[in-house]
Design a protein around this motif. Structure first.
Motif, PDB file in Angstrom:
ATOM      1  N   GLU A 148      82.921 -33.772 -34.885  1.00 44.11           N
ATOM      2  CA  GLU A 148      83.825 -34.588 -34.068  1.00 44.11           C
ATOM      3  C   GLU A 148      84.036 -34.004 -32.672  1.00 44.11           C
ATOM      4  O   GLU A 148      84.321 -34.741 -31.725  1.00 44.11           O
ATOM      5  CB  GLU A 148      85.167 -34.748 -34.783  1.00 44.11           C
ATOM      6  CG  GLU A 148      85.084 -35.626 -36.036  1.00 44.11           C
ATOM      7  CD  GLU A 148      86.368 -35.650 -36.837  1.00 44.11           C
ATOM      8  OE1 GLU A 148      87.388 -35.076 -36.349  1.00 44.11           O
ATOM      9  OE2 GLU A 148      86.387 -36.229 -37.937  1.00 44.11           O
ATOM     10  N   ILE A 149      83.904 -32.687 -32.527  1.00 44.29           N
ATOM     11  CA  ILE A 149      84.100 -32.076 -31.202  1.00 44.29           C
ATOM     12  C   ILE A 149      82.779 -31.608 -30.583  1.00 44.29           C
ATOM     13  O   ILE A 149      82.774 -30.946 -29.541  1.00 44.29           O
ATOM     14  CB  ILE A 149      85.072 -30.878 -31.282  1.00 44.29           C
ATOM     15  CG1 ILE A 149      84.470 -29.741 -32.112  1.00 44.29           C
ATOM     16  CG2 ILE A 149      86.416 -31.303 -31.839  1.00 44.29           C
ATOM     17  CD1 ILE A 149      85.239 -28.427 -31.977  1.00 44.29           C
ATOM     18  N   SER A 150      81.664 -31.949 -31.215  1.00 49.56           N
ATOM     19  CA  SER A 150      80.360 -31.493 -30.732  1.00 49.56           C
ATOM     20  C   SER A 150      79.751 -32.491 -29.755  1.00 49.56           C
ATOM     21  O   SER A 150      80.192 -33.630 -29.643  1.00 49.56           O
ATOM     22  CB  SER A 150      79.410 -31.297 -31.919  1.00 49.56           C
ATOM     23  OG  SER A 150      79.082 -32.543 -32.513  1.00 49.56           O
ATOM     24  N   SER A 151      78.689 -32.052 -29.074  1.00 49.15           N
ATOM     25  CA  SER A 151      78.024 -32.925 -28.109  1.00 49.15           C
ATOM     26  C   SER A 151      76.517 -33.007 -28.339  1.00 49.15           C
ATOM     27  O   SER A 151      75.817 -33.684 -27.595  1.00 49.15           O
ATOM     28  CB  SER A 151      78.291 -32.423 -26.683  1.00 49.15           C
ATOM     29  OG  SER A 151      77.798 -31.098 -26.518  1.00 49.15           O
ATOM     30  N   GLY A 152      76.006 -32.313 -29.350  1.00 55.90           N
ATOM     31  CA  GLY A 152      74.573 -32.257 -29.579  1.00 55.90           C
ATOM     32  C   GLY A 152      73.982 -33.532 -30.146  1.00 55.90           C
ATOM     33  O   GLY A 152      74.631 -34.259 -30.900  1.00 55.90           O
ATOM     34  N   GLU A 153      72.732 -33.762 -29.792  1.00 61.37           N
ATOM     35  CA  GLU A 153      71.957 -34.874 -30.363  1.00 61.37           C
ATOM     36  C   GLU A 153      71.460 -34.503 -31.757  1.00 61.37           C
ATOM     37  O   GLU A 153      71.431 -35.332 -32.662  1.00 61.37           O
ATOM     38  CB  GLU A 153      70.765 -35.165 -29.440  1.00 61.37           C
ATOM     39  CG  GLU A 153      69.752 -36.151 -29.985  1.00 61.37           C
ATOM     40  CD  GLU A 153      68.525 -36.262 -29.091  1.00 61.37           C
ATOM     41  OE1 GLU A 153      67.475 -36.743 -29.586  1.00 61.37           O
ATOM     42  OE2 GLU A 153      68.596 -35.862 -27.909  1.00 61.37           O
ATOM     43  N   LEU A 154      71.079 -33.228 -31.923  1.00 63.96           N
ATOM     44  CA  LEU A 154      70.603 -32.716 -33.203  1.00 63.96           C
ATOM     45  C   LEU A 154      71.598 -31.678 -33.701  1.00 63.96           C
ATOM     46  O   LEU A 154      71.909 -30.708 -32.991  1.00 63.96           O
ATOM     47  CB  LEU A 154      69.212 -32.088 -33.046  1.00 63.96           C
ATOM     48  CG  LEU A 154      68.516 -31.635 -34.327  1.00 63.96           C
ATOM     49  CD1 LEU A 154      68.218 -32.829 -35.238  1.00 63.96           C
ATOM     50  CD2 LEU A 154      67.215 -30.885 -34.008  1.00 63.96           C
ATOM     51  N   LEU A 155      72.104 -31.879 -34.909  1.00 62.83           N
ATOM     52  CA  LEU A 155      73.100 -30.994 -35.506  1.00 62.83           C
ATOM     53  C   LEU A 155      72.413 -30.046 -36.479  1.00 62.83           C
ATOM     54  O   LEU A 155      71.640 -30.487 -37.333  1.00 62.83           O
ATOM     55  CB  LEU A 155      74.162 -31.819 -36.241  1.00 62.83           C
ATOM     56  CG  LEU A 155      74.766 -32.989 -35.456  1.00 62.83           C
ATOM     57  CD1 LEU A 155      75.641 -33.848 -36.359  1.00 62.83           C
ATOM     58  CD2 LEU A 155      75.557 -32.474 -34.252  1.00 62.83           C
ATOM     59  N   ILE A 156      72.683 -28.763 -36.356  1.00 58.73           N
ATOM     60  CA  ILE A 156      72.036 -27.754 -37.198  1.00 58.73           C
ATOM     61  C   ILE A 156      73.120 -26.920 -37.874  1.00 58.73           C
ATOM     62  O   ILE A 156      73.992 -26.364 -37.203  1.00 58.73           O
ATOM     63  CB  ILE A 156      71.115 -26.845 -36.360  1.00 58.73           C
ATOM     64  CG1 ILE A 156      70.067 -27.688 -35.620  1.00 58.73           C
ATOM     65  CG2 ILE A 156      70.437 -25.808 -37.237  1.00 58.73           C
ATOM     66  CD1 ILE A 156      69.244 -26.915 -34.612  1.00 58.73           C
ATOM     67  N   THR A 157      73.070 -26.834 -39.194  1.00 57.61           N
ATOM     68  CA  THR A 157      74.076 -26.065 -39.919  1.00 57.61           C
ATOM     69  C   THR A 157      73.476 -24.787 -40.498  1.00 57.61           C
ATOM     70  O   THR A 157      72.323 -24.763 -40.922  1.00 57.61           O
ATOM     71  CB  THR A 157      74.686 -26.880 -41.074  1.00 57.61           C
ATOM     72  OG1 THR A 157      73.680 -27.185 -42.052  1.00 57.61           O
ATOM     73  CG2 THR A 157      75.295 -28.182 -40.565  1.00 57.61           C
ATOM     74  N   THR A 158      74.279 -23.747 -40.487  1.00 57.97           N
ATOM     75  CA  THR A 158      73.927 -22.502 -41.158  1.00 57.97           C
ATOM     76  C   THR A 158      75.221 -21.861 -41.635  1.00 57.97           C
ATOM     77  O   THR A 158      76.306 -22.428 -41.472  1.00 57.97           O
ATOM     78  CB  THR A 158      73.114 -21.562 -40.250  1.00 57.97           C
ATOM     79  OG1 THR A 158      72.620 -20.466 -41.019  1.00 57.97           O
ATOM     80  CG2 THR A 158      73.945 -21.044 -39.088  1.00 57.97           C
ATOM     81  N   ASP A 159      75.130 -20.680 -42.235  1.00 60.55           N
ATOM     82  CA  ASP A 159      76.311 -20.013 -42.783  1.00 60.55           C
ATOM     83  C   ASP A 159      76.592 -18.717 -42.033  1.00 60.55           C
ATOM     84  O   ASP A 159      75.693 -18.123 -41.412  1.00 60.55           O
ATOM     85  CB  ASP A 159      76.114 -19.711 -44.271  1.00 60.55           C
ATOM     86  CG  ASP A 159      76.066 -20.977 -45.110  1.00 60.55           C
ATOM     87  OD1 ASP A 159      76.649 -21.996 -44.688  1.00 60.55           O
ATOM     88  OD2 ASP A 159      75.456 -20.950 -46.195  1.00 60.55           O
ATOM     89  N   GLY A 160      77.817 -18.258 -42.125  1.00 59.95           N
ATOM     90  CA  GLY A 160      78.249 -17.087 -41.377  1.00 59.95           C
ATOM     91  C   GLY A 160      77.621 -15.784 -41.803  1.00 59.95           C
ATOM     92  O   GLY A 160      77.644 -14.802 -41.054  1.00 59.95           O
ATOM     93  N   ASP A 161      77.030 -15.751 -42.998  1.00 64.06           N
ATOM     94  CA  ASP A 161      76.410 -14.508 -43.479  1.00 64.06           C
ATOM     95  C   ASP A 161      74.895 -14.520 -43.305  1.00 64.06           C
ATOM     96  O   ASP A 161      74.187 -13.765 -43.972  1.00 64.06           O
ATOM     97  CB  ASP A 161      76.771 -14.259 -44.946  1.00 64.06           C
ATOM     98  CG  ASP A 161      76.301 -15.375 -45.872  1.00 64.06           C
ATOM     99  OD1 ASP A 161      75.811 -16.413 -45.366  1.00 64.06           O
ATOM    100  OD2 ASP A 161      76.410 -15.211 -47.100  1.00 64.06           O
ATOM    101  N   CYS A 162      74.408 -15.355 -42.398  1.00 61.16           N
ATOM    102  CA  CYS A 162      72.960 -15.510 -42.208  1.00 61.16           C
ATOM    103  C   CYS A 162      72.468 -14.767 -40.967  1.00 61.16           C
ATOM    104  O   CYS A 162      73.241 -14.432 -40.069  1.00 61.16           O
ATOM    105  CB  CYS A 162      72.597 -16.988 -42.071  1.00 61.16           C
ATOM    106  SG  CYS A 162      72.826 -17.941 -43.591  1.00 61.16           S
ATOM    107  N   SER A 163      71.164 -14.553 -40.920  1.00 62.96           N
ATOM    108  CA  SER A 163      70.502 -14.050 -39.722  1.00 62.96           C
ATOM    109  C   SER A 163      69.297 -14.942 -39.444  1.00 62.96           C
ATOM    110  O   SER A 163      68.707 -15.498 -40.382  1.00 62.96           O
ATOM    111  CB  SER A 163      70.055 -12.597 -39.902  1.00 62.96           C
ATOM    112  OG  SER A 163      69.134 -12.469 -40.967  1.00 62.96           O
TER     113      SER A 163
END
Length: 370
Positions: free
Chosen positions: A122-137
């Motif tokens: 809702e507060i983003s501006s991207g055309e492509l949304l990418i999700t990951t987790d906080g414990d990732c590299s």
């Protein structure tokens, strides 16, 4: 009874041969042409008490080959009680990209991760949304590999590979090999345009399609499944626009579970969504895998005769080669010698969690969820 066991095991053997052939074809045919890096990306990271890992991920994102002025990062802080928030705030000045933190109230939401992603969108501006987790590299070319595949195929959803960060322990190795089977089979299903699983730690989809399928509506009351339920909705509408990203640079590495208790709660969380699938093909595949591994447990009781030994050989042979192909792709080829150990214990795991999926409730991130 013996005939049924033999039939199920033979089908499982053939199933693995198909997976091997599909994987090889997918890897051989994958080609992506160079495209302009003009897509605005939004990376969404739902977190809860990730002070141990979040800084490393933020630093990884600072080293991306993708233009920093063309992607933003939103950390959705879901009621963390540790120093996660202060770590993110302190890194804002150093970040080359736009880094925002979205603080969410620690309420009793049925599905906190879906809520975190929804509020971030809702507060983003991207055309492509990418999700990951906080414990990732992630690697320096992570975003580039996803965006180039998106541009090359006009993709609606892209699932990229996930594995565990390597540690010098047998327990970590077992988790890496076990999880590789899920990544490999999910990738092959996507290549065949029959997607059945993905992982929210490395998932991308367009803002347009998220809104078109009405996001997470329809499964808001299921705590898990922010990734797969959405994928199924998108695949139903755009069956030819769901892709797996078979590129080494696209791999996300995440922390394995430290002990059996944490592993149990994680897998129980994953298993909790199985009974909510409305795709009969996905449900049928889950039942088939369950029966194939149940047959192995029966074969264990018959090791004193050739039938039991034949069943195990039939199941383990093709399965071994498929697992070897996946862990080689993930960069863990040296762990191949441990595959037989995983194969021996995996049937117990599948049957146990298959039955456990019929229950309700689990603990995750300090919360009791349904």
């Amino acid at each position: 009874m013996l005939f049924i066991i033999l039939m199920i095991t033979s089908l499982y053997f053939a199933f693995n041969l198909i997976l091997i052939a599909v994987w090889r074809e997918m890897m051989a045919k994958h080609q992506v042409s160079a495209h302009a890096t003009d897509t605005k990306l939004t990376v969404i990271i739902p977190v809860r008490n990730e002070e141990k890992y979040i800084l490393q991920l933020l630093k990884n994102l600072n080293e991306q080959s993708y233009p920093a002025d063309n992607f933003e990062v939103i950390v959705a802080n879901d009621g963390s009680t540790d120093s996660t928030e202060s770590i993110v705030l302190n890194y804002q000045e150093e970040a080359k990209y736009s880094l925002k933190i979205l603080n969410l109230l620690n309420d009793a939401s049925t599905s906190p991760k879906k809520r975190a992603i929804q509020k971030s969108i809702e507060i983003s501006s991207g055309e492509l949304l990418i999700t990951t987790d906080g414990d990732c590299s992630v690697s320096p070319n992570w975003l580039m590999s996803i965006q180039q595949l998106y541009k090359n195929n006009d993709a609606k959803l892209i699932s990229s590979p996930v594995t565990f960060t390597e540690k010098d322990s047998l327990w970590n190795t077992i988790q890496i090999i076990e999880f590789a089977s899920l990544i490999g089979s999910g990738a092959c299903a996507m290549y065949l345009k029959k997607p059945n699983m993905c992982n929210g730690a490395n998932l991308a989809y367009t803002r347009e399609v998220f809104e078109e399928v009405n996001g997470f509506a329809g499964n808001e009351n299921v705590a898990s499944g922010d990734d797969e339920f959405l994928m199924h909705k998108i695949a139903k509408k755009y069956p030819d626009k769901v892709f797996f990203n078979p590129v080494f640079d696209a791999i996300v590495r995440t922390a394995s579970q430290e002990n059996l208790t944490h592993f149990y709660q994680q897998r129980r969380r994953w298993a909790s969504k199985w009974k909510h699938y409305d795709n009969w093909q996905v449900s049928a595949l889950a039942v088939f895998i369950f029966l194939a591994n149940l047959s192995v447990l029966v074969a264990y009781c018959m090791l004193d005769n050739y039938f039991g030994k034949g069943i195990l050989l039939l199941k383990f042979s093709a399965e071994f080669y498929f697992l070897y192909s996946i862990i080689k792709f993930l960069g863990y080829q040296s762990k191949a010698k441990y595959i037989p150990i995983v194969q021996l214990i995996y049937p117990f795991y599948v049957v146990f969690f298959g039955l456990l999926a019929q229950g309700k409730g689990y603990r995750w991130k300090g919360r009791r969820l349904e």
